[in-house]
Motif scaffolding. Structure first.
Motif, mmCIF file in Angstrom:
data_model
loop_
_atom_site.group_PDB
_atom_site.id
_atom_site.type_symbol
_atom_site.label_atom_id
_atom_site.label_comp_id
_atom_site.label_asym_id
_atom_site.label_seq_id
_atom_site.Cartn_x
_atom_site.Cartn_y
_atom_site.Cartn_z
ATOM 1 N N ALA A 104 -0.279 -40.439 -13.763
ATOM 2 C CA ALA A 104 -0.816 -39.460 -14.701
ATOM 3 C C ALA A 104 0.117 -38.261 -14.857
ATOM 4 O O ALA A 104 0.201 -37.661 -15.942
ATOM 5 C CB ALA A 104 -2.194 -38.999 -14.233
ATOM 6 N N PRO A 126 4.191 -38.469 -17.331
ATOM 7 C CA PRO A 126 4.576 -38.017 -18.680
ATOM 8 C C PRO A 126 4.950 -36.539 -18.755
ATOM 9 O O PRO A 126 5.590 -36.119 -19.726
ATOM 10 C CB PRO A 126 3.319 -38.310 -19.516
ATOM 11 C CG PRO A 126 2.603 -39.372 -18.774
ATOM 12 C CD PRO A 126 2.856 -39.083 -17.333
ATOM 13 N N ARG A 160 6.439 -40.477 -23.762
ATOM 14 C CA ARG A 160 5.283 -40.030 -22.998
ATOM 15 C C ARG A 160 4.007 -40.748 -23.390
ATOM 16 O O ARG A 160 3.148 -41.030 -22.550
ATOM 17 C CB ARG A 160 5.126 -38.511 -23.153
ATOM 18 C CG ARG A 160 6.248 -37.745 -22.462
ATOM 19 C CD ARG A 160 6.220 -36.270 -22.716
ATOM 20 N NE ARG A 160 7.350 -35.612 -22.036
ATOM 21 C CZ ARG A 160 7.672 -34.353 -22.168
ATOM 22 N NH1 ARG A 160 6.952 -33.566 -22.991
ATOM 23 N NH2 ARG A 160 8.716 -33.850 -21.525
ATOM 24 N N GLU A 161 3.843 -41.070 -24.663
ATOM 25 C CA GLU A 161 2.660 -41.797 -25.095
ATOM 26 C C GLU A 161 2.607 -43.189 -24.467
ATOM 27 O O GLU A 161 1.524 -43.696 -24.151
ATOM 28 C CB GLU A 161 2.640 -41.916 -26.623
ATOM 29 C CG GLU A 161 2.418 -40.590 -27.343
ATOM 30 C CD GLU A 161 1.046 -39.996 -27.038
ATOM 31 O OE1 GLU A 161 0.114 -40.784 -26.768
ATOM 32 O OE2 GLU A 161 0.920 -38.760 -27.046
ATOM 33 N N ARG A 217 1.297 -42.819 -20.999
ATOM 34 C CA ARG A 217 -0.144 -42.551 -21.017
ATOM 35 C C ARG A 217 -0.924 -43.838 -21.252
ATOM 36 O O ARG A 217 -2.025 -44.028 -20.706
ATOM 37 C CB ARG A 217 -0.472 -41.515 -22.095
ATOM 38 C CG ARG A 217 0.055 -40.116 -21.777
ATOM 39 C CD ARG A 217 -0.548 -39.087 -22.719
ATOM 40 N NE ARG A 217 0.032 -37.760 -22.496
ATOM 41 C CZ ARG A 217 1.001 -37.240 -23.219
ATOM 42 N NH1 ARG A 217 1.516 -37.927 -24.240
ATOM 43 N NH2 ARG A 217 1.480 -36.037 -22.946
ATOM 44 N N ASP A 218 -0.369 -44.735 -22.073
ATOM 45 C CA ASP A 218 -1.030 -46.023 -22.311
ATOM 46 C C ASP A 218 -1.085 -46.848 -21.029
ATOM 47 O O ASP A 218 -2.110 -47.487 -20.737
ATOM 48 C CB ASP A 218 -0.277 -46.781 -23.409
ATOM 49 C CG ASP A 218 -0.914 -48.109 -23.723
ATOM 50 O OD1 ASP A 218 -2.044 -48.111 -24.255
ATOM 51 O OD2 ASP A 218 -0.295 -49.166 -23.434
ATOM 52 N N ASP A 240 -3.825 -45.512 -18.931
ATOM 53 C CA ASP A 240 -5.149 -45.970 -19.356
ATOM 54 C C ASP A 240 -5.450 -47.357 -18.812
ATOM 55 O O ASP A 240 -6.579 -47.637 -18.361
ATOM 56 C CB ASP A 240 -5.234 -45.977 -20.887
ATOM 57 C CG ASP A 240 -5.216 -44.572 -21.469
ATOM 58 O OD1 ASP A 240 -5.533 -43.628 -20.723
ATOM 59 O OD2 ASP A 240 -4.875 -44.419 -22.655
#
Length: 356
Positions: free
Chosen positions: A240, A243, A253-254, A257-258, A261
């Motif tokens: 977590a 990023p 960074r996205e 984050r994926d 998740d």
């Protein structure tokens, strides 16, 4: 391996002690514009990459070196070539580290726990279901060094997939780190699904009409679930925070984050499976106690039924001269009738109450 002091760790190792990795080297390559170029050695590949990055603005050329369970001198040689921090090098050699992300200057050091599902014909009290390993990643502006411990979860498939898609490889070292983390988390998902199927099978046997009462199998599965939880859950916080690291480009960074998740989904599934396993273990213990009580009721019922003729036979076997009905013609059949009638009444009563 002898333990070194902190002063010795920071002291440069003489070049004659260290050498380039040979036995542990899986593969290495220099990647320019997403394509692998030929290089005779690791230092030559690094020189080629750095020269390319100096000549082209915004270039993402880098070197990727993959090792499997290396010895200390091999990693120390790489630390001199790439400027790796001695503490991170020590962790990479010793292994058995918790998942973490640490920054050392311009480089990043990440530890990922790997899990693998081991095939087995039947779950027993000694079955090993989960195998764990580790992947250490050294990430720099123009290099990626991966150190893998354990024979499961190889990175060859990741390297081949990235090499087949130069656009993905051109993302640079951060793109490689994302591909590795995504691959590891995908393995988590697969293992968690297989463990769920294993758990459902054990649950069915516990509540079947004929239970095996094998508590050891369930306890073994519980231990494997805890092993899975220890491997997956500690990665939540480092992934977590990844990023937010400056070494991670904003456009990547996205993607991280994926992956985070997906890891959250795995952690939730592992946690729920672990709780379900605890419930199944408690249910199995309760069912085992209930079956044991049922057996004891049956045994007690037959003991009570047989106690009546035993008592009467014991009384009339005391050989006294003056006992009622001992000389009567109908005495013997009368005693037998009393025994049979009493036993039948007790048997019917026990069956009506569910004891037999």
């Amino acid at each position: 391996m002898q333990t070194r002091t902190a002063h010795q760790l920071h002291k440069p190792v003489p070049s004659e002690v260290c050498g380039p990795p040979v036995e542990s080297l899986v593969e290495f390559g220099a990647y320019l514009q997403g394509k692998k170029v030929a290089a005779t050695g690791i230092t030559e590949a690094l020189d080629l990459v750095r020269e390319h990055n100096r000549s082209a603005d915004g270039a993402n050329a880098f070197v990727w070196v993959g090792l499997h369970e290396p010895e200390a001198p091999e990693v120390e040689w790489l630390s001199e070539v790439f400027g790796l921090h001695p503490l991170a090098v020590e962790d990479a050699v010793k292994a058995h580290q918790r998942p973490k992300v640490e920054r050392y200057g311009e480089s990043l050091f990440m530890v990922l726990k790997t899990v693998a599902y081991l095939d087995h014909d039947e779950l027993t009290a000694t079955s090993e279901i989960i195998a764990t390993g580790e992947i250490m990643v050294f990430l720099g502006p123009d290099f990626v060094v991966t150190v893998r411990h354990g024979r499961h979860c190889p990175l060859t498939v990741v390297r081949e997939r990235l090499e087949d898609k130069p656009k993905l490889m051109n993302r640079g070292p951060a793109g490689v780190l994302h591909a590795i983390a995504d691959h590891v988390v995908d393995q988590y998902l697969q293992v968690a699904d297989l463990m769920q199927l294993e758990l459902e099978e054990v649950e069915a046997t516990v509540f079947a009409d004929v239970s095996s009462r094998d508590i050891n199998r369930i306890y073994q599965l519980k231990r494997e679930m805890l092993e899975m939880k220890r491997a997956v859950t500690p990665l939540m916080a480092p992934l977590a925070a990844l990023p937010q690291r400056r070494v991670i480009p904003s456009e990547m960074r996205e993607y991280f984050r994926d992956v985070g998740d997906h890891l959250s989904r795995v952690c939730e599934q592992v946690e729920s499976s672990n709780e379900l396993c605890s419930s199944i273990l408690q249910a199995a213990l309760a069912r085992s106690n209930a079956l044991a009580n049922e057996d004891m009721r049956k045994i007690s019922s037959w003991v009570a039924i047989l106690a009546v003729p035993t008592m009467i036979a014991g009384i009339y076997g005391m050989n006294f001269d003056f006992m009622p009905e001992t000389k009567a013609v109908w005495g013997y059949p009368a005693v037998l009738a009393v025994m049979i009638t009493t036993c039948v009444l007790l048997h019917r009563g026990f069956r009506r109450n569910g004891w037999l």
